[in-house]
Enzyme design. Structure first.
Site, PDB file in Angstrom:
ATOM      1  N   LYS A 199      -6.713   7.183  -0.756  1.00 36.27           N
ATOM      2  CA  LYS A 199      -5.926   7.925   0.233  1.00 36.27           C
ATOM      3  C   LYS A 199      -5.182   9.049  -0.474  1.00 36.27           C
ATOM      4  O   LYS A 199      -4.425   8.805  -1.419  1.00 36.27           O
ATOM      5  CB  LYS A 199      -4.917   6.976   0.874  1.00 36.27           C
ATOM      6  CG  LYS A 199      -4.987   6.874   2.376  1.00 36.27           C
ATOM      7  CD  LYS A 199      -3.967   5.842   2.848  1.00 36.27           C
ATOM      8  CE  LYS A 199      -3.789   5.888   4.340  1.00 36.27           C
ATOM      9  NZ  LYS A 199      -2.738   4.958   4.784  1.00 36.27           N
TER      10      LYS A 199
HETATM   11  O1  G3P Z   1      -0.628   3.620   7.132  1.00 32.19           O
HETATM   12  C1  G3P Z   1      -0.260   4.779   7.757  1.00 32.19           C
HETATM   13  C2  G3P Z   1       0.383   4.617   9.116  1.00 32.19           C
HETATM   14  O2  G3P Z   1      -0.390   3.782   9.922  1.00 32.19           O
HETATM   15  C3  G3P Z   1       1.833   4.297   9.101  1.00 32.19           C
HETATM   16  O3  G3P Z   1       2.335   3.866  10.332  1.00 32.19           O
HETATM   17  O4  G3P Z   1       4.107   2.889  11.737  1.00 32.19           O
HETATM   18  O5  G3P Z   1       4.654   3.625   9.399  1.00 32.19           O
HETATM   19  O6  G3P Z   1       4.218   5.308  11.174  1.00 32.19           O
HETATM   20  P1  G3P Z   1       3.913   3.935  10.674  1.00 32.19           P
END
Ligand code: G3P
Length: 220
Positions: free
Chosen positions: A83
């Protein structure tokens, strides 16, 4: 649409994998840090549970550092997807790693313009963050449709991975918009398969079946 789990927690991954519908995993530095284990050990454990792409994020911010880190991550397991953040250096690293046949997931994507760059750099996945756009009163979901449409226009192979999912309707709407993948927290994964009418319907079927069994036993 593929379903990934957005976590580095082995218990959560095992629970979702046991359903037989889990296609992969995404992690990020925050999720790895939450587990408090060595990154490599954790990734090896995750790859042992899930036979699918496992995204692991670089923490370097310069091109050389990202490429070196990405190469090290890719050596851990053949299912690792590196990533890279959607920065100038992240874009260059995406190109370099992709040219080496190392799959890259370009993360922290918040606009269609950024998604075009990710595809042109050879990314395997692009990760638009729906929930974080919603958090700032912007329509996160429309971004998924925009990116899917643009990629279709030009035949880009990059898969649209809807990330930052906060609830079941995000998943349904991402599927309607044509997302290739949705990555979910376990809470949303569990919520997706529930419906109160399923539970009520099953309880009624079993009640009727029991009643019939009692009747048959009584008549014999
Ligand atoms: O892994 C990346 C993403 O899915 C993060 O989600 O909930 O931290 O905005 P969030």
């Amino acid at each position: 649409m593929k379903l990934f789990l957005d976590t580095a927690n082995i218990d959560e991954i095992s629970e979702a994998a046991a359903t037989g519908v889990l296609d992969g995993i995404t992690t990020n530095p925050s999720l790895i840090a939450r587990e408090g284990h060595d990154l490599e050990d954790q990734l090896i454990k995750i790859c042992a549970v899930v036979d699918g792409p496992v995204s692991a994020e670089v923490v370097s911010t310069d091109f050389e550092g990202m490429v070196a880190e990405g190469r090290r991550l890719a050596e851990i397991h053949s299912n690792i997807v590196v990533k890279c953040p959607m920065t100038l250096d992240g874009l260059k690293a995406t190109r370099a790693l992709s040219d080496d046949d190392i799959p890259v997931n370009v993360t922290l994507v918040f606009s269609a313009a950024q998604a075009i760059f990710a595809a042109k750099a050879g990314a395997q996945f692009v990760s638009p963050f729906i929930g974080r756009l919603d958090d700032i009163a912007t329509d996160g979901m429309s971004l998924i449709g925009d990116i899917v449409g643009i990629y279709d226009n030009y035949g880009y192979d990059t898969e649209v991975l809807a990330a930052s999912i906060r609830g079941p309707m995000h998943v349904v709407e991402a599927a309607r918009a044509g997302a290739d993948v949705c990555t979910l927290p376990l809470k949303v994964f569990r919520q997706l398969l529930k419906h109160p009418l399923t539970d009520i319907g099953l309880a009624n079927f079993l009640r009727d079946w029991e009643a019939m069994a009692v009747k048959v036993a009584g008549s014999g």
